[in-house]
Design a protein around this motif. Structure first.
Motif, mmCIF file in Angstrom:
data_model
loop_
_atom_site.group_PDB
_atom_site.id
_atom_site.type_symbol
_atom_site.label_atom_id
_atom_site.label_comp_id
_atom_site.label_asym_id
_atom_site.label_seq_id
_atom_site.Cartn_x
_atom_site.Cartn_y
_atom_site.Cartn_z
ATOM 1 N N ALA A 187 0.842 -1.192 0.000
ATOM 2 C CA ALA A 187 0.000 0.000 0.000
ATOM 3 C C ALA A 187 0.876 1.240 0.000
ATOM 4 O O ALA A 187 2.063 1.195 0.357
ATOM 5 C CB ALA A 187 -0.924 0.006 1.216
ATOM 6 N N PHE A 188 0.276 2.353 -0.390
ATOM 7 C CA PHE A 188 0.928 3.653 -0.264
ATOM 8 C C PHE A 188 -0.134 4.703 0.021
ATOM 9 O O PHE A 188 -1.316 4.533 -0.308
ATOM 10 C CB PHE A 188 1.745 4.011 -1.511
ATOM 11 N N ILE A 189 0.285 5.763 0.684
ATOM 12 C CA ILE A 189 -0.614 6.841 1.090
ATOM 13 C C ILE A 189 -0.092 8.145 0.496
ATOM 14 O O ILE A 189 1.085 8.486 0.667
ATOM 15 C CB ILE A 189 -0.673 6.978 2.627
ATOM 16 N N TYR A 190 -0.962 8.872 -0.180
ATOM 17 C CA TYR A 190 -0.610 10.194 -0.716
ATOM 18 C C TYR A 190 -1.506 11.248 -0.068
ATOM 19 O O TYR A 190 -2.710 11.014 0.143
ATOM 20 C CB TYR A 190 -0.796 10.240 -2.230
ATOM 21 N N ILE A 191 -0.903 12.390 0.238
ATOM 22 C CA ILE A 191 -1.673 13.540 0.710
ATOM 23 C C ILE A 191 -1.412 14.715 -0.221
ATOM 24 O O ILE A 191 -0.382 14.776 -0.899
ATOM 25 C CB ILE A 191 -1.308 13.933 2.156
ATOM 26 N N PHE A 227 -4.001 3.720 -1.169
ATOM 27 C CA PHE A 227 -4.075 2.809 -2.308
ATOM 28 C C PHE A 227 -3.410 1.487 -1.932
ATOM 29 O O PHE A 227 -2.303 1.480 -1.387
ATOM 30 C CB PHE A 227 -3.363 3.386 -3.533
ATOM 31 N N LEU A 228 -4.074 0.379 -2.226
ATOM 32 C CA LEU A 228 -3.470 -0.941 -2.089
ATOM 33 C C LEU A 228 -2.813 -1.315 -3.407
ATOM 34 O O LEU A 228 -3.304 -0.940 -4.474
ATOM 35 C CB LEU A 228 -4.537 -1.976 -1.742
ATOM 36 N N PHE A 247 -8.031 1.829 -5.017
ATOM 37 C CA PHE A 247 -8.303 3.097 -4.349
ATOM 38 C C PHE A 247 -9.212 2.800 -3.155
ATOM 39 O O PHE A 247 -10.424 2.867 -3.244
ATOM 40 C CB PHE A 247 -8.979 4.021 -5.364
ATOM 41 N N LEU A 248 -8.611 2.450 -2.024
ATOM 42 C CA LEU A 248 -9.369 1.899 -0.907
ATOM 43 C C LEU A 248 -10.091 2.949 -0.081
ATOM 44 O O LEU A 248 -11.232 2.743 0.344
ATOM 45 C CB LEU A 248 -8.445 1.087 0.012
#
Length: 299
Positions: free
Chosen positions: A206-210, A225-226, A234-235
């Motif tokens: 997974a990754f996280i974007y802000i 996102f997984l 797009f979880l």
């Protein structure tokens, strides 16, 4: 023959091998994922040559002492996963193998679980998928005109995107916005989501974007996102009033599309039955695809 296995009897190495080799493997079906979203999950398993050939998670709860099957939070699609192509007979065999002690069943299968026409208790839901194998400029040209306009506005709004390892600020954005009207989501669900993001990121799944606004110096939207070998899902996302006015989510999704363009991946938008969200996802060129749900009430 399909066997019913309680949680303690599931060989998770064989389970995960089946999901890894499945024609329809999805991140929701990995054992580590199920352990988080539905601890103690059980299973229906078809075993051949000491391998799990086809599997189906069984996610049960109790209400008024009555055991029932339900769909876990954060697992849009489950159902049957198999090393071989799945036909209607396979899906039917697994549905028939659900023990009768589960008098109430309300579950969602997956997009590659075919159902016989006219089957009672079946309904369909909508998802949206975008094939990322084309180059970015080609993908961009497939955006709807309104999406292209909103993207152009966002590019003029001094937005900055970055990767982070903590979903907490994104969860708070959601709770302050859409979450305020979702009564059935409480602290337990948000805590489970946060743990899911931590484990998935630690496994590089997974990754996280802000997105921050450089003028106001604050996070205005974000998303989790997984990622598997074949799909980016797009979880979860959170947005703010400022984020909406700046089209920050369109900016974020476009950056993900640009990053992974030209790769053999699907971007899975995880929905939606909501016409407005469906239209938004289709604005990026995503195509609708349906998947079945199954309901059985025996009282």
């Amino acid at each position: 023959m399909i066997a019913y296995l309680t949680h303690d009897r599931i060989a998770k190495d064989r389970w995960d091998d089946c999901i890894a080799q499945a024609v329809n493997g999805q991140v929701y079906a990995w054992s580590w994922y199920l352990d988080i979203v539905h601890p103690g999950w059980e299973a229906l398993v078809e075993i051949k040559d000491d391998k799990y050939q086809s599997v189906m998670p069984i996610t049960s709860k109790r209400k008024y002492l009555i055991p029932y099957l339900c769909q876990p939070f954060f697992a849009q699609q489950l159902g049957v996963f198999s090393r071989k192509p799945i036909d209607v007979h396979t899906t039917e065999a697994f549905l028939h193998a659900i023990p009768n002690r589960f008098r109430w069943v309300e579950i969602r299968l997956n997009e590659q679980n075919p159902i016989p026409v006219g089957r009672k208790g079946v309904d369909y839901h909508q998802n949206h998928l975008l094939d990322l194998s084309k180059d970015y400029n080609t993908l961009l040209s497939d955006y709807h005109k309104n999406t292209q306009r909103n993207l152009k506005k966002s590019l003029n709004d001094r937005l900055v995107i970055s990767a982070v390892d903590d979903l907490a600020p994104v969860i708070q954005l959601f709770r302050d916005d859409r979450g305020a009207s979702i009564a059935h989501w409480g602290d337990a669900e948000y805590s489970r989501l946060h743990r899911l993001s931590q484990v998935a990121c630690s496994l590089s799944k997974a990754f996280i974007y802000i997105v921050e606004h450089s003028e106001y110096k604050q996070i205005i939207c974000g998303a989790l996102f997984l990622k598997t070998d074949s799909r980016i899902t797009f979880l979860f996302s959170g947005n703010s009033a400022l984020g909406k006015s700046c089209h920050a989510m369109t900016f974020l999704i476009d950056k993900v599309i640009a990053e992974f363009a030209g790769q053999s991946l699907l971007l899975d938008f995880e929905g939606s039955d909501d016409p407005n969200l469906a239209r938004y996802y289709q604005g990026f060129g995503a195509r609708p695809i349906s998947y079945p749900s199954y309901t059985r009430h025996c009282f």
